[in-house]
Design a protein around this motif. Structure first.
Motif: not given
Ligand code: NI
Length: 198
Positions: A121-129
């Motif tokens: 199970s993982r969260k749907d959205t990522v913000r990545i640099r």
């Protein structure tokens, strides 16, 4: 029969499998500006050879913060399958800025843990640099399957594996298989480096 041969620029490394300490280390940043072209070519080559859609540097025994993804070769055999045909890139020194959205489950696998697949199970959205191959800084948002691939590969450079998310019971049930993998006692279509192989 006709074969279209891809021009290969890289070399194929054996894939380091479960039990090797390199998979449990927090990988180190790469000095920005370093020439990583050959390493990235080698990683793509290794990943394609093993038919993976993501590969992190620790999986070829290098404890540096780099992973590559490539969903462009995926067959789109059903309409439900998400389009990853524009998803091919290298992430250098990535920093996970945020994971958000609802968690969803999907059966994951890993080239370093052959022949085991389990729901994670993982969260749907990522913000990545991250830096791209030319050392330009990028900050981007991904969701769905792209986010999941990024989360899985990012975990690798943090020394984490998808089986870490399983319940203690599930893990116990897998223990024998994991030991076999560490001993190199597993069937794969690619070369592996097993830490406990005699
Ligand atoms: Ni993996």
């Amino acid at each position: 029969m006709l074969f279209l041969q891809r021009i290969s620029k890289g070399m194929v490394y054996p894939i380091v499998v479960y039990g090797d300490p390199v998979l449990r280390q927090r990988a180190k940043d790469i000095e920005p500006g370093t020439d990583v072209k050959q390493l990235i070519d080698d990683m793509y080559e290794t990943m394609h050879h093993a038919q993976g859609i993501g590969l992190a540097a620790p999986q070829i025994g290098k404890s540096v913060r780099l992973f590559v993804v490539d969903g462009t070769g995926l067959e789109k055999d059903d309409d439900e399958a998400e389009d990853l045909s524009d998803f091919k890139k290298a992430f250098l020194n990535p920093v996970m800025l945020e994971e958000l959205g609802d968690a969803w489950e999907f059966e994951e696998g890993c080239l370093s843990i052959p022949n085991i697949r389990e729901k994670v199970s993982r969260k749907d959205t990522v913000r990545i640099r991250y830096y791209d191959e030319q050392w330009n800084v990028k900050e981007e948002e991904y969701d769905g399957m792209k986010a999941r691939v990024i989360q899985h590969e990012y975990d690798h450079i943090e020394g984490k594996l998808f089986i870490d998310y399983l319940t203690p019971l599930k893990k116990r049930l897998l223990k024998g298989k994991l030991t076999d993998i560490s001993r190199g006692d597993v069937r794969t279509e690619y070369r592996i480096l097993a830490p406990l192989r005699k």
